[in-house]
Motif scaffolding. Structure first.
Motif, PDB file in Angstrom:
ATOM      1  N   UNK A   1       1.021  -1.295  -0.413  1.00  0.00           N
ATOM      2  CA  UNK A   1      -0.167   0.174  -0.008  1.00  0.00           C
ATOM      3  C   UNK A   1       0.816   1.057  -0.133  1.00  0.00           C
ATOM      4  N   UNK A   2       0.273   2.647  -0.031  1.00  0.00           N
ATOM      5  CA  UNK A   2       1.511   3.798  -0.322  1.00  0.00           C
ATOM      6  C   UNK A   2       0.633   4.540   0.988  1.00  0.00           C
ATOM      7  N   UNK A   3       2.670   4.799   1.278  1.00  0.00           N
ATOM      8  CA  UNK A   3       2.074   5.228   2.634  1.00  0.00           C
ATOM      9  C   UNK A   3       2.176   6.227   2.446  1.00  0.00           C
ATOM     10  N   UNK A   4       3.215   7.017   1.336  1.00  0.00           N
ATOM     11  CA  UNK A   4       3.201   8.702   1.068  1.00  0.00           C
ATOM     12  C   UNK A   4       3.967   8.505  -0.582  1.00  0.00           C
ATOM     13  N   UNK A   5       4.668   9.988  -0.772  1.00  0.00           N
ATOM     14  CA  UNK A   5       5.544  10.272  -1.680  1.00  0.00           C
ATOM     15  C   UNK A   5       6.637  11.203  -1.282  1.00  0.00           C
ATOM     16  N   UNK A   6       7.471  11.870  -1.303  1.00  0.00           N
ATOM     17  CA  UNK A   6       8.269  12.722  -0.996  1.00  0.00           C
ATOM     18  C   UNK A   6       9.307  12.893  -2.640  1.00  0.00           C
ATOM     19  N   UNK A   7       9.649  14.276  -2.337  1.00  0.00           N
ATOM     20  CA  UNK A   7      10.390  14.412  -3.068  1.00  0.00           C
ATOM     21  C   UNK A   7      12.005  14.295  -3.396  1.00  0.00           C
ATOM     22  N   UNK A   8      12.514  14.822  -1.906  1.00  0.00           N
ATOM     23  CA  UNK A   8      14.263  14.470  -2.065  1.00  0.00           C
ATOM     24  C   UNK A   8      14.322  12.878  -1.113  1.00  0.00           C
ATOM     25  N   UNK A   9      15.584  12.109  -1.187  1.00  0.00           N
ATOM     26  CA  UNK A   9      16.250  11.375  -1.128  1.00  0.00           C
ATOM     27  C   UNK A   9      15.784  11.534   1.151  1.00  0.00           C
ATOM     28  N   UNK A  10      15.969  13.126   1.810  1.00  0.00           N
ATOM     29  CA  UNK A  10      16.236  13.097   3.264  1.00  0.00           C
ATOM     30  C   UNK A  10      14.608  13.508   3.195  1.00  0.00           C
ATOM     31  N   UNK A  11      14.129  14.138   2.585  1.00  0.00           N
ATOM     32  CA  UNK A  11      12.287  13.867   2.903  1.00  0.00           C
ATOM     33  C   UNK A  11      12.069  12.483   3.214  1.00  0.00           C
ATOM     34  N   UNK A  12      12.736  11.905   2.390  1.00  0.00           N
ATOM     35  CA  UNK A  12      11.427  10.362   2.762  1.00  0.00           C
ATOM     36  C   UNK A  12      12.354   9.581   4.056  1.00  0.00           C
ATOM     37  N   UNK A  13      13.963   9.868   4.031  1.00  0.00           N
ATOM     38  CA  UNK A  13      14.370   9.276   5.098  1.00  0.00           C
ATOM     39  C   UNK A  13      13.497   9.758   6.426  1.00  0.00           C
ATOM     40  N   UNK A  14      13.521  11.632   6.643  1.00  0.00           N
ATOM     41  CA  UNK A  14      12.415  11.936   7.669  1.00  0.00           C
ATOM     42  C   UNK A  14      11.199  11.585   7.612  1.00  0.00           C
ATOM     43  N   UNK A  15      11.180  10.939   6.217  1.00  0.00           N
ATOM     44  CA  UNK A  15       9.494  10.173   6.436  1.00  0.00           C
ATOM     45  C   UNK A  15       9.495   9.140   7.368  1.00  0.00           C
ATOM     46  N   UNK A  16      10.764   7.848   7.307  1.00  0.00           N
ATOM     47  CA  UNK A  16      10.717   6.919   7.593  1.00  0.00           C
ATOM     48  C   UNK A  16      10.783   6.685   9.303  1.00  0.00           C
ATOM     49  N   UNK A  17      11.907   7.646   9.869  1.00  0.00           N
ATOM     50  CA  UNK A  17      11.921   8.199  10.890  1.00  0.00           C
ATOM     51  C   UNK A  17      11.576   8.323  11.846  1.00  0.00           C
ATOM     52  N   UNK A  18      10.202   9.690  11.271  1.00  0.00           N
ATOM     53  CA  UNK A  18       9.540   9.760  11.526  1.00  0.00           C
ATOM     54  C   UNK A  18       7.975   8.743  12.023  1.00  0.00           C
ATOM     55  N   UNK A  19       7.731   7.959  10.227  1.00  0.00           N
ATOM     56  CA  UNK A  19       7.108   6.800  11.142  1.00  0.00           C
ATOM     57  C   UNK A  19       7.568   5.840  11.387  1.00  0.00           C
TER      58      UNK A  19
END
Lengths: 281, 549
Positions: A198-216
């Motif tokens: 399933x979709x969790x979300x989308x981010x534009x940059x790697x650092x935002x994606x990593x931050x999103x993983x960490x927050x999740x």
């Protein structure tokens, strides 16, 4: 009582950790055209990603045959009193089905409990680790199987991908399909939920994606066990693991897991993710 | 040359190699049908490779015993099974092998018995048998074989009826399995099996005139509109599919498997009872699973009970489809209306899930009425509105009050802002949570634009002449000059992109793709560490719009 815990290579469990915990990893098959490889046995992750990047044939994956499971169950059934065999979500792969057939073929010698984890990669790996710990503590087979089932429900896996291309080509895109076709470059973040992608979300940059993983991961605390997985970007994984160290109970380190060929064929290079086991409520 | 009516292992081998060959000629079309259970498009490949293992194992048998060849094929299938379809196929072969036993020769009656054993084994193979799959086709084949054999049919006549019945049942698979209806196809595994059975028929009949291509039959139960199903059909299907998939394992003494099967048959459909006098494995789709369990308890000890509501998948689909039929597909979901101009930008919004894009922008602000009308035209009653221009925000607010729907506004100041908001859109959440989430997503995004000055002026401390290029960042003039690239670079640099920052550059209708690519290269060269995502916006007035995040 000795209970042998068996899982498959789509768990992405590091082989040294599996060995230490006495977990047997049944290799999935990876096919490049007519060439067939045993995941992790005769095709290393490095070789695989090299071929993925430069080869012109798209890899396919397939589950071990019932006959292969039968042989493994017979081999380990000799020394164990029972076997708990926990596998990748039956909605993503036929591995569970193959294992059930293999268990039937193996006959009545050693009781075999086959568990559908409804998870993949280290979501499955976390559950296999929990089951193996129960087995190593001398728990009877029912308890080991119950631990495997319970841990499967508590484990989650969510990687950020560089592209959805591989997931789509391999047919495992599931409900994350909605993310396809975006005209922008995005890093899709997926999650294995209810046994499917399933979709969790989308981010534009790697650092935002990593931050999103960490927050999740933080949103899912308290956490009993945690792993960081990657296909090619080891540095990102190590940094993420360091950042998340404080989520784990004292004395526990995050497991760093390399995404192997079977899962790598679906997530592609550049994938970084987290597999974690939430603490029991 | 047709075969005789009592064949040995040699003929059996020849029949299965023809079946494998015919399947291999149809691998791609079978792959293309694949939607269940995992739409990975390799059902045909997996069945073909499993068949190759079967043929290879058969080739190693020296004797002419049909039974020996069949058991070798079963072993070959077990070890060589690939994919879900391969696993079910391997169980089918296992049944064939045990059904033939040690019989040296095969006639119509033995073939029917073997197919029946194959059916039982295949049903047993899957935890929760799903109809509308290869299993259904196996069942139809076994049924037809039994009927023809009982009326004294020859081996060839049995194979004729098997091939015809399996093809018919393939056509019916969409009536049983919702995913097939949705996709408007027949089941891939079922079709693959029908090809194998047709191959057996051709080999037995000596039919070498039929073409190698075996196209799938037309799917039944699928409406005209791309796999959509009519309400009438749903009702008919609801009567068909019902009950609980009930499985029990009974352990006892001197169990009578046939007797149990007879009693269970009165309780439901798709009955499979296998076992011996010490253990019986019972599978039935029953309306009342309790009756099945009670029967088990009366016979011995229940070592396993599994009851699943088969209706759930079907009713879920029915309910969803019904509410679609009644309220339109968007009912209950949130839809996004975005204001933007330029076909490229329109596509970007649509690709991210915007339901509608209203043409408008700087020099063409839509009226309150335009906005309210566009909101009303959407199918959903819950709408998120992206004005994408600071001058349109007030009109959007008024339109939201006018509209009869639940409208939330994310006060996006520019188009790139709106796109950043769109990335955080989640159709499954409500209006309020979307507004919150989408607004938050715009916070760290800086947006700018490059246009041509229509007259000379001094603004924000910068002096420029008519026709000069000017760069605005977050609505403020930050660069001016006669060189488009230099103004662009200076404007983007003012946004202070981070090391791994992403600059999304939308080039307007006045800029060629080549010139836009050159601009992107300049940006990546001049500002270290940024990645430029170049997208055709097609917008008027602005040579470039951009976001930095």
């Amino acid at each position: 009582m000795t209970v042998k815990v068996i899982t498959d290579s789509t768990s992405d469990l590091p082989s040294d950790l599996a060995e230490r915990l006495g977990i047997e990893l049944v290799p999935a098959n990876v096919h490049f055209g007519d060439e067939t490889f045993k995941d992790g046995r005769d095709l290393s992750a490095d070789e695989f990603y090299e071929r993925l990047a430069h080869g012109d044939t798209f890899p396919r994956t397939s589950q071990p045959s019932p006959g292969e499971f039968m042989e493994i169950y017979k081999r380990f059934g000799k020394d164990a009193d029972a076997i708990v065999s926990i596998h990748v979500s039956s909605k993503l792969s036929g591995t569970y089905n193959s294992a059930v057939q293999g268990a039937q073929e193996a006959g009545d010698g050693c009781p075999i409990e086959v568990v559908d984890s409804q998870q993949a990669s280290m979501g499955l790996g976390m559950a296999a680790i929990a089951a193996a710990r129960a087995a190593n503590d001398g728990s009877p087979v029912d308890e080991v199987a119950a631990t495997a089932r319970d841990a499967s429900k508590r484990s989650v896996c969510f990687p950020a991908l560089d592209t959805l291309e591989y997931l789509e080509k391999g047919g495992r895109i599931g409900k994350a399909r909605a993310m396809l076709g975006a005209l922008l470059r995005v890093k899709p973040i997926i999650i294995i939920r209810d046994g499917e992608v399933q979709e969790l979300g989308k981010e534009r940059t790697l650092s935002k994606a990593l931050a999103r993983l960490e927050q999740t991961a933080r949103d899912l605390a308290p956490v009993e066990d945690l792993s960081v997985l990657y296909s090619t970007a080891q540095d990102d994984a190590l940094r993420l693991a360091q950042n998340l160290q404080d989520l784990l109970p004292d004395g526990k380190e995050p497991v760093i897991a390399r995404i192997g060929p079977a899962i790598g064929a679906h997530v592609g290079p550049g994938a970084v993710g987290i597999g974690l086991l939430r603490a029991s409520p | 040359m047709p075969i005789g009516d009592n064949i040995g292992g040699g003929d059996l081998k020849a029949m299965f190699s023809e079946a494998a060959r015919l399947l291999s000629a149809n691998v791609d079309p079978v792959n293309a049908l694949n939607v269940f259970p995992v739409p990975d498009g390799d059902t045909g490949t997996n069945m073909h490779l499993t068949m190759e293992a079967v043929v290879e194992a058969a080739g190693q048998v020296g004797s002419d015993s049909a039974g020996e060849v069949a058991s070798a094929m079963a072993r070959g299938a077990l070890m060589g099974a690939r994919g879900n379809s391969g696993v079910i196929l391997s169980q089918f072969f296992k049944g064939l092998g045990s059904g033939l036993g040690t019989a040296a020769a095969l006639d119509g009656d033995r073939l029917a018995a073997a197919l029946e054993a194959g059916r039982e084994q295949a049903y047993k193979a899957v935890g929760e048998p799903v109809e509308g799959t290869m299993l259904t086709v196996i069942r139809a084949a076994a049924q037809a074989a039994r009927k023809t054999a009982n009326s004294g049919g020859s081996l060839i006549e049995v194979l004729d009826s098997v091939s015809a019945a399996s093809r018919e049942s393939v056509a019916l698979t969409p009536t049983m399995l919702p995913v097939l209806r949705q996709a408007g196809v027949v089941d891939a595994g079922g079709h693959g099996l029908a090809i194998i059975l047709e191959g057996l028929r051709r080999a037995a009949a000596g039919d070498d005139a039929s073409p190698d291509e075996v196209p799938p039959p037309e799917p039944v139960g699928v409406g005209e509109h791309e796999g959509m199903v009519s309400g009438d059909f749903l009702e008919a299907a609801e009567e068909e599919i019902y009950g609980y998939c009930t499985q029990i394992v009974v352990e006892g003494e001197s169990l009578d498997v046939d007797g149990i099967r007879e009693r269970v048959s009165a309780m439901g459909r798709s009955v499979v009872v296998v076992g011996d006098d010490a253990i019986a494995n019972v599978h039935v789709h029953a309306e009342d699973p309790g009756a099945v369990v009670s029967l088990g308890v009366s016979l011995g000890v229940l070592s396993r009970v599994k009851i699943e509501n088969m209706d759930s998948q079907h009713t879920e689909y029915s309910a969803a489809r019904r509410s679609e039929l009644e309220a339109g597909p968007a009912a209950g979901r949130v839809e996004v209306l975005a204001v933007s101009s330029g076909d490229g930008l329109r596509h970007v919004f649509e690709s991210l899930g915007a339901a509608a894009v209203l043409e408008g922008g700087d020099t063409m602000n839509p009226s309150v009425q335009d906005l309210a009308d566009a909101v009303e035209e959407l199918e959903s009653s819950a709408v998120v509105l992206l004005p994408n221009n600071k001058n349109i925000v007030p009109a959007a607010r008024q339109a939201a009050e006018l509209a009869s729907k639940d409208v939330g506004i994310v006060p996006t100041q520019s188009v790139p802002h709106g796109i950043a908001a769109m990335l955080a859109f989640d159709a499954q959440s409500g209006v309020e949570s979307n507004v919150e989430r989408m607004s938050a997503a715009t916070e760290s995004v800086r947006c700018g634009s490059i246009t041509t000055a229509v007259r000379a002026a001094t603004l924000d401390g910068l002096t420029f002449g008519q026709g000069d290029k000017i760069g605005l960042l977050d609505g403020k003039l930050v660069a001016a000059g006669d060189d488009l690239y230099r103004v662009l670079t200076a404007t983007v640099a003012r946004a202070d992109p981070e090391k791994d920052g992403m600059v999304t550059l939308y080039f307007g209708e006045s800029v060629s793709e080549e010139a836009a690519r050159a601009a992107a290269d300049v940006l990546e060269e001049e500002i270290s560490g940024v990645e430029v995502d170049l997208v055709r916006g097609g917008q008027p007035h602005y040579h470039f719009l951009f976001s930095v995040e």
